[in-house]
Design a protein around this motif. Structure first.
Motif, mmCIF file in Angstrom:
data_model
loop_
_atom_site.group_PDB
_atom_site.id
_atom_site.type_symbol
_atom_site.label_atom_id
_atom_site.label_comp_id
_atom_site.label_asym_id
_atom_site.label_seq_id
_atom_site.Cartn_x
_atom_site.Cartn_y
_atom_site.Cartn_z
ATOM 1 N N ASP A 168 -2.781 2.614 5.819
ATOM 2 C CA ASP A 168 -2.985 1.665 6.913
ATOM 3 C C ASP A 168 -3.746 0.437 6.417
ATOM 4 O OD1 ASP A 168 -2.743 0.914 9.641
ATOM 5 O OD2 ASP A 168 -4.836 1.524 9.976
ATOM 6 N N SER A 217 -0.084 -7.397 5.431
ATOM 7 C CA SER A 217 0.257 -8.190 6.601
ATOM 8 C C SER A 217 -0.520 -9.511 6.591
ATOM 9 C CB SER A 217 -0.051 -7.402 7.870
ATOM 10 O OG SER A 217 0.159 -8.194 9.017
ATOM 11 N N GLU A 223 -2.340 -3.385 6.365
ATOM 12 C CA GLU A 223 -3.070 -4.475 7.008
ATOM 13 C C GLU A 223 -3.322 -5.607 6.016
ATOM 14 O OE1 GLU A 223 -7.324 -5.135 9.251
ATOM 15 O OE2 GLU A 223 -6.434 -3.143 9.246
#
Length: 90
Positions: free
Chosen positions: A66, A73, A70
């Motif tokens: 995760d 992103s 992130e």
């Protein structure tokens, strides 16, 4: 003690001894069952500990993935923002 009374007592003593023997056998059987259940519980505790550790490891891996997603992103947002043409304000 009269021989008749002695015979009565022995007649009562035999069933009592048989009952005691059966009770001892039952108690021994229960002890064996308890020992088996305890062994099974120890085994299950080990399995539960392994399962808990596996779940924790999976949770840690998900958290790391995760975090990487992130970060990627944010990087992509910055890269796209840099490629957008900037029009002068009218």
């Amino acid at each position: 003690m009269t021989p008749e009374r002695e015979a009565e007592l022995f007649a009562k003593l035999d069933p009592m001894l048989e009952l005691h023997r059966r009770t001892e056998n039952d108690i021994q059987g229960l002890r064996e069952e308890i020992r088996d259940v305890r062994a099974e519980m120890r085994s299950m505790r080990g399995e539960m500990r392994d399962l808990h550790n596996g779940q924790k490891e999976i949770g840690d891996r998900i958290s790391r993935a995760d975090g990487r997603l992130e970060e990627q992103s944010k990087f992509l947002q910055l890269a796209l923002a840099g490629r957008l043409s900037r029009k002068p304000a009218a």
